[in-house]
Design an enzyme around this catalytic site. Sequence first.
Site, mmCIF file in Angstrom:
data_model
loop_
_atom_site.group_PDB
_atom_site.id
_atom_site.type_symbol
_atom_site.label_atom_id
_atom_site.label_comp_id
_atom_site.label_asym_id
_atom_site.label_seq_id
_atom_site.Cartn_x
_atom_site.Cartn_y
_atom_site.Cartn_z
ATOM 1 N N ASP A 189 0.818 -1.212 0.000
ATOM 2 C CA ASP A 189 0.000 0.000 0.000
ATOM 3 C C ASP A 189 0.854 1.266 0.000
ATOM 4 O O ASP A 189 1.797 1.402 0.784
ATOM 5 C CB ASP A 189 -0.916 0.032 1.239
ATOM 6 C CG ASP A 189 -2.007 -1.035 1.207
ATOM 7 O OD1 ASP A 189 -2.113 -1.755 0.194
ATOM 8 O OD2 ASP A 189 -2.751 -1.140 2.209
ATOM 9 N N TYR A 243 -3.050 -2.889 -5.932
ATOM 10 C CA TYR A 243 -3.902 -3.997 -5.456
ATOM 11 C C TYR A 243 -5.270 -3.956 -6.138
ATOM 12 O O TYR A 243 -5.782 -4.993 -6.587
ATOM 13 C CB TYR A 243 -4.048 -3.854 -3.939
ATOM 14 C CG TYR A 243 -4.715 -5.001 -3.225
ATOM 15 C CD1 TYR A 243 -3.980 -6.098 -2.779
ATOM 16 C CD2 TYR A 243 -6.075 -4.974 -2.953
ATOM 17 C CE1 TYR A 243 -4.593 -7.135 -2.086
ATOM 18 C CE2 TYR A 243 -6.690 -5.996 -2.257
ATOM 19 C CZ TYR A 243 -5.947 -7.082 -1.823
ATOM 20 O OH TYR A 243 -6.565 -8.102 -1.125
HETATM 21 N N1 CAA Z 1 -8.941 8.419 2.385
HETATM 22 C C1 CAA Z 1 -8.817 9.753 2.144
HETATM 23 N N2 CAA Z 1 -7.698 10.446 2.398
HETATM 24 C C2 CAA Z 1 -6.669 9.770 2.908
HETATM 25 C C3 CAA Z 1 -6.726 8.401 3.175
HETATM 26 C C4 CAA Z 1 -7.931 7.726 2.910
HETATM 27 N N3 CAA Z 1 -8.088 6.435 3.157
HETATM 28 N N4 CAA Z 1 -5.521 8.003 3.664
HETATM 29 C C5 CAA Z 1 -4.740 9.097 3.704
HETATM 30 N N5 CAA Z 1 -5.446 10.165 3.256
HETATM 31 C C6 CAA Z 1 -5.000 11.537 3.132
HETATM 32 C C7 CAA Z 1 -4.116 11.881 4.313
HETATM 33 O O1 CAA Z 1 -4.918 12.278 5.415
HETATM 34 C C8 CAA Z 1 -3.293 13.006 3.741
HETATM 35 O O2 CAA Z 1 -4.015 14.195 3.689
HETATM 36 P P1 CAA Z 1 -3.239 15.599 3.820
HETATM 37 O O3 CAA Z 1 -2.229 15.641 2.698
HETATM 38 O O4 CAA Z 1 -4.314 16.592 3.699
HETATM 39 O O5 CAA Z 1 -2.579 15.581 5.163
HETATM 40 C C9 CAA Z 1 -3.076 12.580 2.312
HETATM 41 O O6 CAA Z 1 -4.175 11.684 1.992
HETATM 42 C C10 CAA Z 1 -1.737 11.926 2.314
HETATM 43 O O7 CAA Z 1 -1.596 11.005 1.431
HETATM 44 P P2 CAA Z 1 -0.280 10.163 1.503
HETATM 45 O O8 CAA Z 1 0.124 9.811 0.129
HETATM 46 O O9 CAA Z 1 0.758 10.889 2.319
HETATM 47 O O10 CAA Z 1 -0.811 8.935 2.282
HETATM 48 P P3 CAA Z 1 -0.240 8.294 3.602
HETATM 49 O O11 CAA Z 1 1.204 7.959 3.368
HETATM 50 O O12 CAA Z 1 -0.613 9.109 4.773
HETATM 51 O O13 CAA Z 1 -1.075 6.936 3.696
HETATM 52 C C11 CAA Z 1 -1.677 4.767 3.033
HETATM 53 C C12 CAA Z 1 -1.333 6.171 2.574
HETATM 54 C C13 CAA Z 1 -0.478 4.127 3.738
HETATM 55 C C14 CAA Z 1 -1.988 3.955 1.806
HETATM 56 C C15 CAA Z 1 -2.879 4.805 3.968
HETATM 57 O O14 CAA Z 1 -3.901 5.593 3.387
HETATM 58 C C16 CAA Z 1 -3.449 3.423 4.228
HETATM 59 O O15 CAA Z 1 -2.828 2.575 4.850
HETATM 60 N N6 CAA Z 1 -4.673 3.166 3.755
HETATM 61 C C17 CAA Z 1 -5.364 1.910 3.939
HETATM 62 C C18 CAA Z 1 -5.209 1.097 2.732
HETATM 63 C C19 CAA Z 1 -6.064 -0.141 2.882
HETATM 64 O O16 CAA Z 1 -7.237 -0.119 3.227
HETATM 65 N N7 CAA Z 1 -5.481 -1.289 2.590
HETATM 66 C C20 CAA Z 1 -6.207 -2.514 2.686
HETATM 67 C C21 CAA Z 1 -5.265 -3.603 3.077
HETATM 68 S S1 CAA Z 1 -6.118 -5.105 3.432
HETATM 69 C C22 CAA Z 1 -6.587 -5.681 1.965
HETATM 70 O O17 CAA Z 1 -6.242 -5.194 0.936
HETATM 71 C C23 CAA Z 1 -7.476 -6.904 1.987
HETATM 72 C C24 CAA Z 1 -8.687 -6.686 1.197
HETATM 73 O O18 CAA Z 1 -8.783 -7.252 0.113
HETATM 74 C C25 CAA Z 1 -9.802 -5.879 1.726
#
Ligand code: CAA
Length: 253
Positions: free
Chosen positions: A100, A159
Amino acid sequence: MSDLSATPRHAVVTGGIGGLGTEICRQLAGSGCHVTAVDLAARAERVAAFRDEVADLDGAIGFEAADVSKFDACAQLATRLQRQHGSIDILVNAAGITRDASLRKMSPEHWHELLQVNLDGVFNMCRNVIDGMLTRGFGRIVNISSVNGQTGQFGQTNYSAAKAGVHGFSMALARETARKGVTVNTVSPGYCDTPMVAAVPADIREQIIAGIPVGRLGQPADIARAVAFLAADAAGYITGANLPVNGGYFMSF
Ligand code: CAA
């Protein structure tokens, strides 16, 4: 007259020692199949734990090491298993990884690595079992997709692309094999109680759980039940379908 029903179906489950895979193996064994769990040899500790977890099933589940992202490894595996067991009747492609990151932070390595396991892996396995299934006139292929392939998820361009691709692949292959007794379907899990979901940052995970109408993460058994349903001999009229198992997180028809 030979009693074909006495011969257990041989099921191969990739990602077989993983969060969903272990329970898929258990349920297929519970429904009378002989099961081979396929996973990376490198996960030696997990392999040992898996052997303990399925020890009660009395030898119904074996383990074979292979890297599904490598075509030749899958070819050798399929040849070996067909020689040992006579056939591969059921293939469940459950091997999958996450890498991710938002697109602006995603490296080409993380894109390719994920696609090689989650999408190439499905091709590599299907390509190497399909001739046997078509020749014998029976096969059940169940590919594990994801709700995030249906909806897209922030941080999962790789993904979501792979999982949407898995369903397109499955529909196309379903058309090619329908007349020969081979069905091809996807199961699309929602967020489940697995190490993969446990790795999602806690605040994001809590928000996601709050949006699941059933009010909880899925259990691996919830997914395995859907897989076993589609893998059954009696499921021969379901092909090219996607079965969502997501607690109502994404509803569509
Ligand atoms: N929705 C909207 N905004 C989001 C967000 C989201 N889900 N996640 C981060 N943001 C925002 C942040 O708040 C930030 O905003 P600002 O710039 O205004 O501060 C901005 O987007 C930053 O983006 P970045 O590129 O810096 O993102 P990050 O490094 O903070 O995080 C991430 C990115 C690591 C992908 C994180 O969002 C995350 O872990 N998300 C979850 C992903 C997920 O659900 N994965 C599922 C895994 S399990 C699976 O896949 C099994 C299945 O089949 C269901």
